[in-house]
Design a protein around this motif. Structure first.
Motif, PDB file in Angstrom:
ATOM      1  N   GLU A  26     -37.483  23.750  12.010  1.00 40.59           N
ATOM      2  CA  GLU A  26     -37.491  22.713  12.262  1.00 40.59           C
ATOM      3  C   GLU A  26     -36.406  21.621  11.924  1.00 40.59           C
ATOM      4  O   GLU A  26     -36.485  20.630  12.522  1.00 40.59           O
ATOM      5  N   ASN A  27     -35.310  22.576  10.692  1.00 40.70           N
ATOM      6  CA  ASN A  27     -34.398  21.600  10.440  1.00 40.70           C
ATOM      7  C   ASN A  27     -33.323  21.798  11.289  1.00 40.70           C
ATOM      8  O   ASN A  27     -32.911  20.935  11.649  1.00 40.70           O
ATOM      9  N   VAL A  28     -33.101  22.833  12.414  1.00 35.08           N
ATOM     10  CA  VAL A  28     -32.039  22.688  13.298  1.00 35.08           C
ATOM     11  C   VAL A  28     -32.795  21.712  14.448  1.00 35.08           C
ATOM     12  O   VAL A  28     -32.107  21.112  14.981  1.00 35.08           O
ATOM     13  N   LEU A  29     -33.815  21.907  14.760  1.00 38.49           N
ATOM     14  CA  LEU A  29     -34.425  20.551  15.847  1.00 38.49           C
ATOM     15  C   LEU A  29     -34.022  19.278  15.444  1.00 38.49           C
ATOM     16  O   LEU A  29     -33.732  18.529  16.449  1.00 38.49           O
ATOM     17  N   GLY A  30     -34.679  18.983  14.183  1.00 36.05           N
ATOM     18  CA  GLY A  30     -34.535  17.942  13.483  1.00 36.05           C
ATOM     19  C   GLY A  30     -33.062  17.301  13.778  1.00 36.05           C
ATOM     20  O   GLY A  30     -32.328  16.343  13.585  1.00 36.05           O
ATOM     21  N   LEU A  31     -32.230  18.148  13.145  1.00 35.05           N
ATOM     22  CA  LEU A  31     -30.936  17.661  13.299  1.00 35.05           C
ATOM     23  C   LEU A  31     -30.327  17.713  14.876  1.00 35.05           C
ATOM     24  O   LEU A  31     -29.632  16.692  14.760  1.00 35.05           O
ATOM     25  N   GLY A  32     -30.480  17.937  15.634  1.00 35.22           N
ATOM     26  CA  GLY A  32     -30.341  18.239  17.494  1.00 35.22           C
ATOM     27  C   GLY A  32     -30.871  17.166  17.508  1.00 35.22           C
ATOM     28  O   GLY A  32     -30.270  15.813  18.288  1.00 35.22           O
ATOM     29  N   GLU A  33     -32.464  16.229  16.859  1.00 36.34           N
ATOM     30  CA  GLU A  33     -32.739  14.996  17.593  1.00 36.34           C
ATOM     31  C   GLU A  33     -32.265  13.894  17.060  1.00 36.34           C
ATOM     32  O   GLU A  33     -32.309  13.020  18.097  1.00 36.34           O
ATOM     33  N   GLU A  34     -31.777  14.240  15.960  1.00 38.03           N
ATOM     34  CA  GLU A  34     -30.815  13.064  15.277  1.00 38.03           C
ATOM     35  C   GLU A  34     -29.553  12.876  15.338  1.00 38.03           C
ATOM     36  O   GLU A  34     -29.159  11.817  15.681  1.00 38.03           O
ATOM     37  N   ALA A  35     -28.919  14.038  15.874  1.00 41.44           N
ATOM     38  CA  ALA A  35     -28.042  13.653  16.708  1.00 41.44           C
ATOM     39  C   ALA A  35     -27.632  13.178  18.027  1.00 41.44           C
ATOM     40  O   ALA A  35     -27.319  12.151  18.385  1.00 41.44           O
ATOM     41  N   GLY A  36     -28.732  13.282  18.407  1.00 37.01           N
ATOM     42  CA  GLY A  36     -29.255  12.928  19.691  1.00 37.01           C
ATOM     43  C   GLY A  36     -29.402  11.207  19.931  1.00 37.01           C
ATOM     44  O   GLY A  36     -29.397  10.199  20.630  1.00 37.01           O
ATOM     45  N   GLU A  37     -30.286  10.528  18.930  1.00 32.36           N
ATOM     46  CA  GLU A  37     -30.628   9.492  17.994  1.00 32.36           C
ATOM     47  C   GLU A  37     -29.460   8.425  18.302  1.00 32.36           C
ATOM     48  O   GLU A  37     -28.910   7.279  18.463  1.00 32.36           O
ATOM     49  N   VAL A  38     -28.415   9.249  17.071  1.00 34.37           N
ATOM     50  CA  VAL A  38     -26.971   9.164  17.234  1.00 34.37           C
ATOM     51  C   VAL A  38     -26.250   8.234  18.004  1.00 34.37           C
ATOM     52  O   VAL A  38     -25.734   7.477  19.031  1.00 34.37           O
ATOM     53  N   GLN A  39     -26.336   9.860  19.524  1.00 35.80           N
ATOM     54  CA  GLN A  39     -25.658   9.639  20.698  1.00 35.80           C
ATOM     55  C   GLN A  39     -26.032   8.498  21.458  1.00 35.80           C
ATOM     56  O   GLN A  39     -25.354   7.282  22.138  1.00 35.80           O
ATOM     57  N   GLY A  40     -27.352   7.855  21.890  1.00 31.62           N
ATOM     58  CA  GLY A  40     -28.090   6.632  21.892  1.00 31.62           C
ATOM     59  C   GLY A  40     -27.733   5.805  21.621  1.00 31.62           C
ATOM     60  O   GLY A  40     -27.932   4.522  22.929  1.00 31.62           O
ATOM     61  N   LYS A  41     -27.799   5.253  20.377  1.00 30.85           N
ATOM     62  CA  LYS A  41     -27.368   4.136  19.852  1.00 30.85           C
ATOM     63  C   LYS A  41     -25.855   3.630  20.592  1.00 30.85           C
ATOM     64  O   LYS A  41     -25.419   3.036  21.034  1.00 30.85           O
ATOM     65  N   ILE A  42     -24.730   5.230  20.529  1.00 33.05           N
ATOM     66  CA  ILE A  42     -23.494   4.421  20.721  1.00 33.05           C
ATOM     67  C   ILE A  42     -23.966   4.211  22.816  1.00 33.05           C
ATOM     68  O   ILE A  42     -22.456   3.996  22.690  1.00 33.05           O
ATOM     69  N   LYS A  43     -24.393   4.747  23.669  1.00 35.92           N
ATOM     70  CA  LYS A  43     -24.380   4.254  24.335  1.00 35.92           C
ATOM     71  C   LYS A  43     -24.894   3.560  24.820  1.00 35.92           C
ATOM     72  O   LYS A  43     -24.269   2.602  25.828  1.00 35.92           O
ATOM     73  N   LYS A  44     -25.502   2.815  23.832  1.00 33.48           N
ATOM     74  CA  LYS A  44     -26.140   1.301  24.445  1.00 33.48           C
ATOM     75  C   LYS A  44     -24.537   0.420  24.256  1.00 33.48           C
ATOM     76  O   LYS A  44     -24.972  -0.137  24.632  1.00 33.48           O
ATOM     77  N   LEU A  45     -23.919   1.139  23.242  1.00 32.79           N
ATOM     78  CA  LEU A  45     -22.607  -0.319  23.450  1.00 32.79           C
ATOM     79  C   LEU A  45     -21.802   0.448  24.714  1.00 32.79           C
ATOM     80  O   LEU A  45     -21.636  -1.140  25.117  1.00 32.79           O
ATOM     81  N   ILE A  46     -22.096   1.575  25.228  1.00 34.70           N
ATOM     82  CA  ILE A  46     -21.359   1.384  26.944  1.00 34.70           C
ATOM     83  C   ILE A  46     -22.231   0.420  27.736  1.00 34.70           C
ATOM     84  O   ILE A  46     -22.116   0.395  28.757  1.00 34.70           O
ATOM     85  N   ARG A  47     -23.602   0.978  27.726  1.00 41.66           N
ATOM     86  CA  ARG A  47     -24.421   0.239  28.426  1.00 41.66           C
ATOM     87  C   ARG A  47     -24.247  -1.248  28.923  1.00 41.66           C
ATOM     88  O   ARG A  47     -24.885  -1.670  29.415  1.00 41.66           O
TER      89      ARG A  47
END
Length: 105
Positions: A26-47
């Motif tokens: 659960e912790n490893v999956l949670g880390l992946g999910e949260e890292a993806g949310e960081v990516q999403g926030k940065i994606k909005k900067l580009i898009r």
């Protein structure tokens, strides 16, 4: 409230709600999910040309929570993780191996 990392680590342990036999996954999956949310926030900067520093920092905090939980589970701590990481990176720098790929470069 400001936390030193040892106190933060103890607070993380108090916030874990997953059953022990499922905790690591659960912790490893949670880390992946949260890292993806960081990516999403940065994606909005580009898009969208929009960027919220505070929203990225919030998501980084969620990543920190899971990194801490995983380190705790493994009997480690953030100080040890940071020391090992910096030693590895300084060694790569010394050997001029900062570029490329692979764990053992």
């Amino acid at each position: 409230m400001n936390y030193d990392m040892e106190l933060y680590s103890k607070q993380v342990e108090k916030l874990i709600i997953t059953e022990p036999n499922n905790r690591l996954m659960e912790n490893v999956l949670g880390l992946g999910e949260e890292a993806g949310e960081v990516q999403g926030k940065i994606k909005k900067l580009i898009r969208d040309k929009s960027f919220s520093k505070s929203e990225v920092i919030k998501e980084l905090g969620d990543c920190l929570f899971y990194v801490t939980a995983i380190a705790n589970y493994l009997g480690s701590n953030l100080q040890e993780v940071a020391n090992i990481n910096l030693n590895k990176l300084h060694d790569r720098q010394k050997r001029n191996k900062q570029q490329g790929s692979g764990d053992d470069r």
